[in-house]
Design a protein around this motif. Structure first.
Motif, PDB file in Angstrom:
ATOM      1  N   VAL A 122     -15.223   3.047   5.011  1.00 30.76           N
ATOM      2  CA  VAL A 122     -13.860   2.778   5.466  1.00 30.76           C
ATOM      3  C   VAL A 122     -13.477   1.356   5.096  1.00 30.76           C
ATOM      4  O   VAL A 122     -14.304   0.441   5.153  1.00 30.76           O
ATOM      5  N   ILE A 123     -12.245   1.178   4.684  1.00 33.45           N
ATOM      6  CA  ILE A 123     -11.702  -0.123   4.307  1.00 33.45           C
ATOM      7  C   ILE A 123     -10.509  -0.410   5.200  1.00 33.45           C
ATOM      8  O   ILE A 123      -9.721   0.487   5.514  1.00 33.45           O
ATOM      9  N   GLY A 124     -10.393  -1.662   5.637  1.00 30.31           N
ATOM     10  CA  GLY A 124      -9.296  -2.010   6.524  1.00 30.31           C
ATOM     11  C   GLY A 124      -8.733  -3.384   6.234  1.00 30.31           C
ATOM     12  O   GLY A 124      -9.296  -4.159   5.458  1.00 30.31           O
ATOM     13  N   CYS A 153     -12.308   4.783 -10.421  1.00 31.34           N
ATOM     14  CA  CYS A 153     -12.194   4.025  -9.176  1.00 31.34           C
ATOM     15  C   CYS A 153     -10.786   4.175  -8.614  1.00 31.34           C
ATOM     16  O   CYS A 153      -9.836   4.479  -9.348  1.00 31.34           O
ATOM     17  N   ALA A 154     -10.668   3.953  -7.325  1.00 27.22           N
ATOM     18  CA  ALA A 154      -9.355   3.818  -6.703  1.00 27.22           C
ATOM     19  C   ALA A 154      -8.941   2.349  -6.809  1.00 27.22           C
ATOM     20  O   ALA A 154      -9.785   1.462  -6.969  1.00 27.22           O
ATOM     21  N   VAL A 155      -7.646   2.108  -6.706  1.00 30.63           N
ATOM     22  CA  VAL A 155      -7.124   0.748  -6.705  1.00 30.63           C
ATOM     23  C   VAL A 155      -6.311   0.568  -5.438  1.00 30.63           C
ATOM     24  O   VAL A 155      -5.370   1.327  -5.183  1.00 30.63           O
ATOM     25  N   ALA A 200      -0.569   6.168   0.818  1.00 33.98           N
ATOM     26  CA  ALA A 200       0.183   5.166   1.566  1.00 33.98           C
ATOM     27  C   ALA A 200       0.469   3.961   0.661  1.00 33.98           C
ATOM     28  O   ALA A 200      -0.013   3.886  -0.471  1.00 33.98           O
ATOM     29  N   ALA A 201       1.231   3.015   1.199  1.00 36.47           N
ATOM     30  CA  ALA A 201       1.663   1.872   0.389  1.00 36.47           C
ATOM     31  C   ALA A 201       0.500   1.027  -0.109  1.00 36.47           C
ATOM     32  O   ALA A 201       0.595   0.385  -1.158  1.00 36.47           O
ATOM     33  N   THR A 202      -0.607   1.023   0.629  1.00 37.57           N
ATOM     34  CA  THR A 202      -1.738   0.181   0.231  1.00 37.57           C
ATOM     35  C   THR A 202      -2.590   0.815  -0.861  1.00 37.57           C
ATOM     36  O   THR A 202      -3.473   0.171  -1.403  1.00 37.57           O
ATOM     37  N   THR A 203      -2.370   2.098  -1.171  1.00 40.99           N
ATOM     38  CA  THR A 203      -3.130   2.777  -2.215  1.00 40.99           C
ATOM     39  C   THR A 203      -2.323   2.768  -3.508  1.00 40.99           C
ATOM     40  O   THR A 203      -1.324   3.463  -3.643  1.00 40.99           O
ATOM     41  N   ALA A 259      -3.892   5.755   6.888  1.00 36.17           N
ATOM     42  CA  ALA A 259      -4.909   5.505   5.861  1.00 36.17           C
ATOM     43  C   ALA A 259      -4.983   6.677   4.895  1.00 36.17           C
ATOM     44  O   ALA A 259      -4.473   7.767   5.168  1.00 36.17           O
ATOM     45  N   ASP A 260      -5.638   6.462   3.763  1.00 37.05           N
ATOM     46  CA  ASP A 260      -5.811   7.496   2.734  1.00 37.05           C
ATOM     47  C   ASP A 260      -7.289   7.737   2.472  1.00 37.05           C
ATOM     48  O   ASP A 260      -8.107   6.819   2.566  1.00 37.05           O
TER      49      ASP A 260
END
Length: 335
Positions: free
Chosen positions: A158-160, A53-55, A42-45, A139-140
Motif C-alpha cells: 500500500v502507498i499513501g 510499472c505504474a506511475v 484516481a487523480a494520483t494514478t 485509492a487504486d
C-alpha cells in the motif's frame, strides 16, 4: 482447524466448456480478468495496470508505504469467506498501516499466488474485493503479479500520502501522555473463536473476522490533532501497545474499565466458556487504531481514553502484569 461448508457453494456454475481453474485460464488470463474489473484511476494514478510499472503522483513529495502478506489457513480461510471478503480484508488490513502513520492510502500493488487448481473466479472475486475497498477511500489497485504456489497467498503493498503533515511514529509517546483507542475491538477474535468451533453465528462476530472495519479516516485526524505515537492494532491491543512502549522507552498502563465489552460478545463468551475481555486485550484482526496524545483535550472525537503513559517499560493492565499471551506472534503463537 475444523472445516466448515465452503462459501463457494453459492457461486453460479460457469457455462460448459469455459475455463474455470487458474491452470486453464493461464497467468495472463487471470490478470486480464482481474484488471478488467478495476475502476477508472484516481487523480494520483498517472498510469495504472498494463505496463511494466505504474506511475503515481506524489504531490506531498513523500511516499508512505507498507506491505502485508496474507496466507490461506493463517490469516484467512477460503472456506470461511467469499473471494470478495478475502480481498476486502487484505486491502483494509494493509491500508490500516498507512492510516496509523497519519497518512491517506492512494494506491495498492497486489501479488496473488495460488495452486493451479484454484477456481479462477475466486481470484477474480479477490481482485474485486481489493479494488472495492481501495476505491472507498479514493485509492487504486495500480498493478501487481500472479504466480503459482502450493497455497493461496495475497501480498498487498500500500502507498499513501501524508498531505503535508509529519508522520506519526511509534517512538513519540512521552511520560504523562494519555492512551486512546478508536475502532472496533474484540469482535474479530470472537468471530475466530466461533468459526473454530464449527459455527457460523452470530453473524456480527463472524462478519467482523471475515472483513475488518478499520477507522482509516481517523489516522490523519489524529495526526492533525497532535497524536504523539500511533499504531494499527492487528495482533492484539497489549502486544501492539507494547511496540509503542518499547519504541518510545516508556511504560503504558491500561484501565480495563475503560474497555466496554459489547453485550453480544458477553453472550458469545458465555456460550463458549471464554472471558470476552481477553478478546479485547489480546485479540487481533479488527485493526482499530491506538495512539498517545499529550492530554485528554487533544484526543479527537470518536476516540476513547483507555490508559496513560508513565516512566518505565512494558504494558500493564490496572497496574499489574497481564497473565497470558499479550497477542498474536506468527512464530510463537498457535491456533
Amino acid at each position: 482447524m475444523p472445516s466448515v461448508p465452503s462459501s463457494s457453494a453459492g457461486r453460479s456454475a460457469p457455462p460448459a466448456g469455459v475455463a474455470t481453474t487458474v491452470e486453464e485460464v493461464g497467468e495472463f488470463g487471470v490478470i486480464a480478468r482481474v484488471v478488467a474489473a478495476l475502476p477508472q484511476p484516481a487523480a494520483t494514478t498517472l498510469l495504472g495496470p498494463g505496463d511494466d510499472c505504474a506511475v503515481l503522483a506524489a504531490p506531498d513529495g513523500r511516499v508512505v508505504t507498507s506491505v502485508d502478506v496474507l496466507v490461506d489457513g493463517v490469516h484467512f480461510r477460503s472456506d470461511w469467506a467469499t473471494g470478495e471478503q478475502i480481498g476486502r480484508r487484505a486491502a483494509l488490513a494493509a491500508m490500516s498501516d498507512v492510516a496509523a502513520m497519519g497518512a491517506v492510502p492512494t494506491a495498492l500493488l497486489v501479488g496473488l499466488a495460488a495452486p493451479g487448481t484454484t477456481d479462477a473466479g475466486l481470484l477474480q472475486q479477490i481482485g474485486a474485493g481489493l479494488s472495492a475497498a481501495a476505491a472507498e477511500v479514493g485509492a487504486d489497485v495500480v498493478g501487481g503479479d500472479v504466480t503459482s504456489a502450493p497455497v493461496l497467498m495475497i501480498s498487498v503493498t500500500v502507498i499513501g500520502t501524508l498531505g503535508g503533515v509529519a508522520p506519526v511514529l511509534r517512538s513519540g509517546a512521552g511520560v504523562g501522555d494519555v492512551v486512546a483507542l478508536t475502532g472496533r475491538i474484540g469482535w474479530a477474535a470472537a468471530g475466530l473463536a466461533v468459526l473454530t468451533r464449527g459455527f457460523r453465528s452470530p453473524a456480527a462476530a463472524v462478519g467482523a473476522y471475515r472483513v475488518p472495519e478499520p477507522p482509516l479516516a481517523q489516522g490523519p485526524v489524529a495526526a492533525v490533532t497532535g497524536a504523539t505515537a500511533m499504531i494499527d492494532v492487528s495482533d492484539g491491543l497489549l502486544a501492539d501497545l507494547g511496540h509503542i512502549a518499547d519504541a518510545s522507552g516508556v511504560a503504558i498502563d491500561l484501565r480495563s474499565r475503560a474497555l466496554t465489552v459489547p453485550a453480544r460478545l458477553l453472550e458469545v463468551g458465555s456460550a463458549l466458556g471464554k472471558d470476552p475481555m481477553t478478546w479485547l486485550l489480546t485479540g487481533g484482526d479488527d485493526h482499530p487504531l491506538a495512539a498517545t496524545f499529550p492530554d485528554t483535550a487533544s484526543v479527537p472525537e470518536g476516540w476513547t481514553v483507555i490508559g496513560r503513559v508513565s516512566a518505565g517499560a512494558g504494558v500493564t493492565v490496572d497496574g499489574a502484569t497481564y497473565e497470558g499471551d499479550a497477542g498474536w506472534d506468527h512464530f510463537r503463537s498457535g491456533r
